[in-house]
Design a protein around this motif. Structure first.
Motif, PDB file in Angstrom:
ATOM      1  N   SER A 177       0.834  -1.202   0.000  1.00 33.98           N
ATOM      2  CA  SER A 177       0.000   0.000   0.000  1.00 33.98           C
ATOM      3  C   SER A 177       0.867   1.251   0.000  1.00 33.98           C
ATOM      4  O   SER A 177       2.035   1.231   0.377  1.00 33.98           O
ATOM      5  CB  SER A 177      -0.930  -0.011   1.217  1.00 33.98           C
ATOM      6  N   SER A 178       0.256   2.348  -0.420  1.00 37.55           N
ATOM      7  CA  SER A 178       1.000   3.598  -0.547  1.00 37.55           C
ATOM      8  C   SER A 178       1.425   4.149   0.807  1.00 37.55           C
ATOM      9  O   SER A 178       2.489   4.753   0.932  1.00 37.55           O
ATOM     10  CB  SER A 178       0.148   4.635  -1.285  1.00 37.55           C
ATOM     11  N   PHE A 179       0.604   3.935   1.863  1.00 34.27           N
ATOM     12  CA  PHE A 179       0.989   4.471   3.165  1.00 34.27           C
ATOM     13  C   PHE A 179       2.100   3.661   3.812  1.00 34.27           C
ATOM     14  O   PHE A 179       2.686   4.088   4.803  1.00 34.27           O
ATOM     15  CB  PHE A 179      -0.225   4.553   4.107  1.00 34.27           C
ATOM     16  N   THR A 197       6.939   7.236   4.130  1.00 38.47           N
ATOM     17  CA  THR A 197       6.838   7.624   5.535  1.00 38.47           C
ATOM     18  C   THR A 197       6.612   9.132   5.602  1.00 38.47           C
ATOM     19  O   THR A 197       7.448   9.900   5.120  1.00 38.47           O
ATOM     20  CB  THR A 197       8.107   7.257   6.308  1.00 38.47           C
ATOM     21  N   PRO A 198       5.493   9.578   6.127  1.00 41.34           N
ATOM     22  CA  PRO A 198       5.242  11.026   6.150  1.00 41.34           C
ATOM     23  C   PRO A 198       6.207  11.724   7.089  1.00 41.34           C
ATOM     24  O   PRO A 198       6.614  11.204   8.129  1.00 41.34           O
ATOM     25  CB  PRO A 198       3.791  11.119   6.650  1.00 41.34           C
ATOM     26  N   MET A 199       6.567  12.935   6.703  1.00 41.26           N
ATOM     27  CA  MET A 199       7.447  13.768   7.512  1.00 41.26           C
ATOM     28  C   MET A 199       6.590  14.642   8.410  1.00 41.26           C
ATOM     29  O   MET A 199       5.811  15.468   7.926  1.00 41.26           O
ATOM     30  CB  MET A 199       8.338  14.621   6.612  1.00 41.26           C
TER      31      MET A 199
END
Length: 251
Positions: free
Chosen positions: A100-102, A106-108
């Motif tokens: 999956s894309s999430f 990894t969001p900053m």
């Protein structure tokens, strides 16, 4: 010789005895032809009969199995599949792993803001910190003076002087909040010498005892005399209840 002329000349007798049977036969033929024409229908086509599914079990290596093998190979749907899978092991497909894309990115996260500067001075060097507590007492708000019950006069009594009865106190059988009472209104007739002669309740306060006390209050008071008037003056008296309403201690 005189000839008699008849007004009506009767024709000779016709052969009516043959026309009736002929018309009966002709009507029968016409009716029979109509019945045959309207009963003519097209032949019904015999449709194909419904057949149930048939299962044939062929023994491996038998003559029947060898005859039907080319037909089964030509009817293999894998030959016309868009995936171009060769062979008969269709169930052995290559395994694919979906990510999956999430999980790929990894969001900053934004950094936390810096804590505010301390409003307390740091303790002196060599001394233990002492917790200082200060109790600040807020001054109590000044108490408002209690609002007494007010009587407002209207009509011809709006500008006429009023002397209330002495030592009069409103009492009720139950403690009622001032906010739950409605203003009581009365219609008054005052004589020229200032004496209330007629009192008519127009609007109740919601408490019968308060209404009676208001009638006693109006009947015990006096208005300023008006000798110039010859008839009673009419007006209204409205009671706006205040904080002097209390429970009667004698009840």
């Amino acid at each position: 010789m005189k000839l008699r002329i008849h007004l009506f000349e009767w024709p000779s007798r016709h052969n009516v005895h043959l026309a009736l049977p002929v018309m009966l036969v002709l009507s029968f033929l016409l009716h029979a032809a109509c019945v045959l024409i309207f009963q003519a229908t097209f032949p019904r086509s015999q449709g194909s009969r419904e057949r149930s599914a048939t299962v044939y079990a062929l023994l491996p290596g038998s003559l029947e199995a060898a005859r039907i093998a080319p037909v089964l190979a030509a009817s293999d749907p894998a030959l016309f599949s868009s995936t171009k899978i060769f062979g008969h092991d269709v169930w052995k497909l290559p395994e694919t792993a979906y990510v999956s894309s999430f999980d790929e990115e990894t969001p900053m996260l934004a950094p936390l803001p810096a804590p505010p500067a301390s409003q307390f001075l740091p303790p002196a060097s060599g001394t233990a910190p002492v917790a200082a507590t200060a109790s600040v007492s807020k001054p109590a708000p000044p108490r408002e003076p209690p609002v007494p019950t007010a009587v407002r006069f209207g009509g011809a009594l709006a500008r006429r002087g009023w002397t209330p009865p002495q030592n009069f106190d409103f009492a009720t059988l139950a403690v009622l909040p001032r906010q739950g009472l409605a203003p009581a209104e009365f219609l008054i007739a005052v004589s020229p010498d200032g004496l209330p002669v007629h009192l008519f309740p127009q609007r109740s306060s919601g408490n019968e005892i308060l209404d009676r006390a208001a009638l006693q209050y109006l009947a015990g008071g006096r208005f300023a005399a008006a000798p110039s008037e010859l008839e009673p003056a009419w007006g209204t008296a409205t009671f706006v209840w205040g904080a002097d309403i209390r429970q009667d201690s004698q009840q």
